[in-house]
Design a protein around this motif. Structure first.
Motif, PDB file in Angstrom:
ATOM      1  N   LEU A  22      74.963  98.466 -20.705  1.00 35.27           N
ATOM      2  CA  LEU A  22      75.355  96.986 -20.318  1.00 35.27           C
ATOM      3  C   LEU A  22      75.149  96.049 -21.243  1.00 35.27           C
ATOM      4  N   ARG A  23      73.804  96.245 -22.037  1.00 33.47           N
ATOM      5  CA  ARG A  23      73.804  95.624 -23.056  1.00 33.47           C
ATOM      6  C   ARG A  23      74.780  95.554 -24.155  1.00 33.47           C
ATOM      7  N   ARG A  24      75.123  96.684 -24.718  1.00 34.89           N
ATOM      8  CA  ARG A  24      76.126  97.006 -25.340  1.00 34.89           C
ATOM      9  C   ARG A  24      77.403  96.366 -25.365  1.00 34.89           C
ATOM     10  N   ALA A  25      77.881  96.512 -23.858  1.00 38.60           N
ATOM     11  CA  ALA A  25      79.214  95.937 -23.408  1.00 38.60           C
ATOM     12  C   ALA A  25      79.144  94.593 -23.575  1.00 38.60           C
ATOM     13  N   LEU A  26      78.145  93.892 -23.180  1.00 35.06           N
ATOM     14  CA  LEU A  26      78.005  92.455 -23.174  1.00 35.06           C
ATOM     15  C   LEU A  26      77.470  92.102 -24.449  1.00 35.06           C
ATOM     16  N   GLY A  27      77.399  92.756 -25.325  1.00 34.17           N
ATOM     17  CA  GLY A  27      76.707  92.280 -26.482  1.00 34.17           C
ATOM     18  C   GLY A  27      75.623  91.433 -26.413  1.00 34.17           C
ATOM     19  N   ILE A  28      74.481  91.931 -25.685  1.00 38.78           N
ATOM     20  CA  ILE A  28      73.367  91.348 -25.774  1.00 38.78           C
ATOM     21  C   ILE A  28      72.325  91.966 -26.516  1.00 38.78           C
ATOM     22  N   ALA A  29      71.656  91.358 -27.492  1.00 42.80           N
ATOM     23  CA  ALA A  29      70.485  91.985 -28.261  1.00 42.80           C
ATOM     24  C   ALA A  29      69.172  91.600 -28.102  1.00 42.80           C
ATOM     25  N   ILE A  30      68.231  92.125 -28.583  1.00 39.18           N
ATOM     26  CA  ILE A  30      67.085  91.774 -28.283  1.00 39.18           C
ATOM     27  C   ILE A  30      66.614  90.733 -28.650  1.00 39.18           C
ATOM     28  N   LYS A  31      65.866  89.754 -27.949  1.00 37.09           N
ATOM     29  CA  LYS A  31      65.625  88.437 -27.892  1.00 37.09           C
ATOM     30  C   LYS A  31      66.645  87.447 -27.597  1.00 37.09           C
ATOM     31  N   ASP A  32      67.851  87.906 -27.100  1.00 34.49           N
ATOM     32  CA  ASP A  32      68.934  87.202 -26.582  1.00 34.49           C
ATOM     33  C   ASP A  32      68.464  86.335 -25.257  1.00 34.49           C
ATOM     34  N   SER A  33      68.880  85.206 -25.066  1.00 36.17           N
ATOM     35  CA  SER A  33      68.650  84.590 -23.830  1.00 36.17           C
ATOM     36  C   SER A  33      69.471  84.795 -22.580  1.00 36.17           C
ATOM     37  N   ILE A  34      69.065  85.125 -21.492  1.00 35.70           N
ATOM     38  CA  ILE A  34      69.854  85.382 -20.315  1.00 35.70           C
ATOM     39  C   ILE A  34      70.053  84.215 -19.373  1.00 35.70           C
ATOM     40  N   GLU A  35      70.978  83.898 -18.896  1.00 35.77           N
ATOM     41  CA  GLU A  35      71.043  82.575 -17.817  1.00 35.77           C
ATOM     42  C   GLU A  35      71.252  83.376 -16.469  1.00 35.77           C
ATOM     43  N   PHE A  36      70.534  82.804 -15.374  1.00 37.91           N
ATOM     44  CA  PHE A  36      70.404  83.281 -14.244  1.00 37.91           C
ATOM     45  C   PHE A  36      71.176  82.418 -13.326  1.00 37.91           C
ATOM     46  N   PHE A  37      71.869  82.773 -12.288  1.00 40.92           N
ATOM     47  CA  PHE A  37      72.569  81.990 -11.228  1.00 40.92           C
ATOM     48  C   PHE A  37      72.551  82.812  -9.912  1.00 40.92           C
ATOM     49  N   ASP A  39      74.511  83.401  -6.225  1.00 41.38           N
ATOM     50  CA  ASP A  39      75.893  83.203  -5.578  1.00 41.38           C
ATOM     51  C   ASP A  39      75.557  83.982  -4.146  1.00 41.38           C
ATOM     52  N   GLU A  40      75.358  83.091  -3.280  1.00 38.19           N
ATOM     53  CA  GLU A  40      74.842  83.534  -1.892  1.00 38.19           C
ATOM     54  C   GLU A  40      73.778  84.573  -2.014  1.00 38.19           C
ATOM     55  N   ASP A  41      73.928  85.765  -1.588  1.00 34.75           N
ATOM     56  CA  ASP A  41      73.024  86.784  -1.634  1.00 34.75           C
ATOM     57  C   ASP A  41      72.927  87.515  -2.961  1.00 34.75           C
ATOM     58  N   LYS A  42      73.689  87.154  -4.147  1.00 35.94           N
ATOM     59  CA  LYS A  42      73.819  87.921  -5.287  1.00 35.94           C
ATOM     60  C   LYS A  42      73.063  87.012  -6.498  1.00 35.94           C
ATOM     61  N   ILE A  43      72.383  87.923  -7.422  1.00 34.06           N
ATOM     62  CA  ILE A  43      71.971  87.443  -8.801  1.00 34.06           C
ATOM     63  C   ILE A  43      72.887  87.612  -9.887  1.00 34.06           C
ATOM     64  N   VAL A  44      73.302  86.682 -10.424  1.00 29.99           N
ATOM     65  CA  VAL A  44      74.260  86.688 -11.537  1.00 29.99           C
ATOM     66  C   VAL A  44      73.633  86.336 -12.631  1.00 29.99           C
ATOM     67  N   MET A  45      73.950  87.124 -13.747  1.00 27.51           N
ATOM     68  CA  MET A  45      73.172  87.086 -15.137  1.00 27.51           C
ATOM     69  C   MET A  45      74.177  86.809 -16.221  1.00 27.51           C
ATOM     70  N   LYS A  46      73.949  86.237 -17.015  1.00 22.91           N
ATOM     71  CA  LYS A  46      75.102  85.718 -18.124  1.00 22.91           C
ATOM     72  C   LYS A  46      74.322  85.483 -19.229  1.00 22.91           C
ATOM     73  N   LYS A  47      74.895  86.114 -20.614  1.00 22.16           N
ATOM     74  CA  LYS A  47      74.440  85.912 -21.758  1.00 22.16           C
ATOM     75  C   LYS A  47      74.272  84.215 -22.131  1.00 22.16           C
ATOM     76  N   TYR A  48      73.270  83.621 -22.374  1.00 23.84           N
ATOM     77  CA  TYR A  48      73.057  82.322 -22.697  1.00 23.84           C
ATOM     78  C   TYR A  48      73.890  81.825 -23.812  1.00 23.84           C
ATOM     79  N   LYS A  49      74.576  80.995 -23.700  1.00 26.20           N
ATOM     80  CA  LYS A  49      75.281  80.320 -25.092  1.00 26.20           C
ATOM     81  C   LYS A  49      75.224  78.898 -24.755  1.00 26.20           C
ATOM     82  N   PRO A  50      74.350  78.375 -25.725  1.00 34.36           N
ATOM     83  CA  PRO A  50      74.349  76.809 -25.705  1.00 34.36           C
ATOM     84  C   PRO A  50      75.717  76.238 -26.245  1.00 34.36           C
ATOM     85  N   HIS A  51      76.051  74.982 -25.486  1.00 36.51           N
ATOM     86  CA  HIS A  51      77.326  74.360 -26.012  1.00 36.51           C
ATOM     87  C   HIS A  51      77.019  73.789 -27.191  1.00 36.51           C
TER      88      HIS A  51
END
Length: 95
Positions: A22-37, A39-51
Motif C-alpha cells: 500500500l505504501r509503495r502504491a501510494l508513494g508513501i515513504a518513511i517519515k511522510d505525513s499522513i492526513e486523517f479524515f 467519513d461517517e463510520d470510515k477512517i480515510v487516510m491520505k498522504k499529506y501534501k501542504p499547499h
C-alpha cells in the motif's frame, strides 16, 4: 472502495502498520505525513501534501508558481532542476 485483504491490529499505543504494498502504491515513504479524515463510520487516510510546496525542492516561497491547473507547484529553483532533468532525459532518448 477496494479491499486489499489485509487486517492489522491496533497496538497499545494506537498504532497500526500500513502494508508495504500500500505504501509503495501510494508513494508513501518513511517519515511522510499522513492526513486523517472521517467519513461517517470510515477512517480515510491520505498522504499529506501542504499547499504551495515546490515538488522538486520542498520550498514554500512567495515566488512558487502553480502549473497544470494547480497539480504541480514549483519554485524558481525547482523549475530549473525539473527542466534540467527533462532535458537530460530527452538527450538520452536521442542518443
Amino acid at each position: 472502495m477496494k479491499a486489499i485483504g489485509v487486517v492489522r491490529k491496533v497496538d497499545e499505543l494506537g498504532r497500526i502498520v500500513m502494508p508495504i504494498e500500500l505504501r509503495r502504491a501510494l508513494g508513501i515513504a518513511i517519515k511522510d505525513s499522513i492526513e486523517f479524515f472521517v467519513d461517517e463510520d470510515k477512517i480515510v487516510m491520505k498522504k499529506y501534501k501542504p499547499h504551495g510546496v515546490c515538488l522538486m525542492t520542498g520550498e514554500i516561497t512567495s515566488e512558487n508558481h502553480e502549473y497544470t491547473n494547480g497539480n504541480i507547484t514549483l519554485s524558481p529553483e525547482g523549475a530549473k532542476l525539473l527542466l534540467e532533468e527533462i532535458q537530460a532525459t530527452l538527450n538520452q532518448t536521442k542518443a
